[in-house]
Enzyme design. Structure first.
Site, mmCIF file in Angstrom:
data_model
loop_
_atom_site.group_PDB
_atom_site.id
_atom_site.type_symbol
_atom_site.label_atom_id
_atom_site.label_comp_id
_atom_site.label_asym_id
_atom_site.label_seq_id
_atom_site.Cartn_x
_atom_site.Cartn_y
_atom_site.Cartn_z
ATOM 1 N N ASP A 69 55.818 -9.085 78.818
ATOM 2 C CA ASP A 69 54.997 -8.290 77.919
ATOM 3 C C ASP A 69 55.796 -7.066 77.548
ATOM 4 O O ASP A 69 56.410 -6.749 78.483
ATOM 5 C CB ASP A 69 53.640 -7.878 78.585
ATOM 6 C CG ASP A 69 52.806 -7.264 77.528
ATOM 7 O OD1 ASP A 69 51.932 -8.248 76.766
ATOM 8 O OD2 ASP A 69 52.742 -6.097 77.385
ATOM 9 N N SER A 70 55.586 -6.693 76.486
ATOM 10 C CA SER A 70 56.590 -5.366 75.914
ATOM 11 C C SER A 70 55.479 -4.423 75.079
ATOM 12 O O SER A 70 54.558 -4.866 74.625
ATOM 13 C CB SER A 70 57.698 -5.942 74.874
ATOM 14 O OG SER A 70 58.507 -6.712 75.551
#
Length: 194
Positions: A69-70
């Protein structure tokens, strides 16, 4: 051969894995990200990555599962994917001429040995001081609506970045050096998946 599962719908992450010779099985977690409410971007992305990987792990007994996840943090604000064009334009107006930190959480679960490694990659992104017309035109392409931080380094958005400090692939959504380290910690090599 150990199966490798990517718990992500990101075409960019899939492309990065294929580029290094890993052809993963893709299984989107559909994890509800609103369940995690953390203000620290490092903790937020690590938690989301681990929850996505763990959700997919429920359907498997063996293999490696990678969740990622970013988010982008600029001046204390955390940006995931924008909800619409208006939000993307407003973000770009705040980001232009500014520096942000792109955080990507990586969770690698080894179901074969009941182990996991969770790490966060951080890369500094220097945004060009672009005018409003450029921002509106870029957002109209639709590209920023699919990306954390409202830009894709590997797409048109790359033209709007002055420089980055840190891992290039981390900004795309998957730090290859970090993945290599994580595989090593679990006693795997990338060549195990070729």
């Amino acid at each position: 051969m150990t199966k490798f599962i990517l718990a992500s719908a990101s075409p960019a992450r899939l492309k990065l894995l294929k580029m290094i010779g890993i052809n993963p099985q893709v299984e989107v977690s559909n994890y509800d990200e609103s369940l995690v409410d953390l203000l620290n971007p490092h903790n937020l992305v690590n938690s989301l990555a681990e929850n996505k990987a763990s959700t997919v792990a429920q359907n498997h007994r063996d293999g490696l599962i990678l969740g990622c996840d970013s988010v982008l943090a600029v001046n204390g604000e955390i940006y995931g994917k924008p909800e619409n064009e208006k939000e993307a334009i407003n973000r770009w107006r705040k980001m232009r001429g500014n520096v942000g930190k792109l955080y990507t959480g990586h969770a690698l679960l080894d179901l074969n040995h009941n182990q996991k490694v969770v790490k966060c990659g951080i890369t500094e992104v220097y945004f060009a001081d672009v005018d409003d017309d450029t921002i509106v035109a870029y957002v109209a392409t639709g590209e920023p609506l699919k990306c954390a931080g409202s830009f894709a380094l590997e797409g048109r958005g790359g033209f709007l970045i002055d420089k980055i400090i840190g891992c290039h692939s981390n900004v795309i959504g998957l730090s290859l050096p970090l993945l290599r380290q994580m595989l090593s910690e679990l006693n795997y090599r990338v060549t195990d998946f070729w």
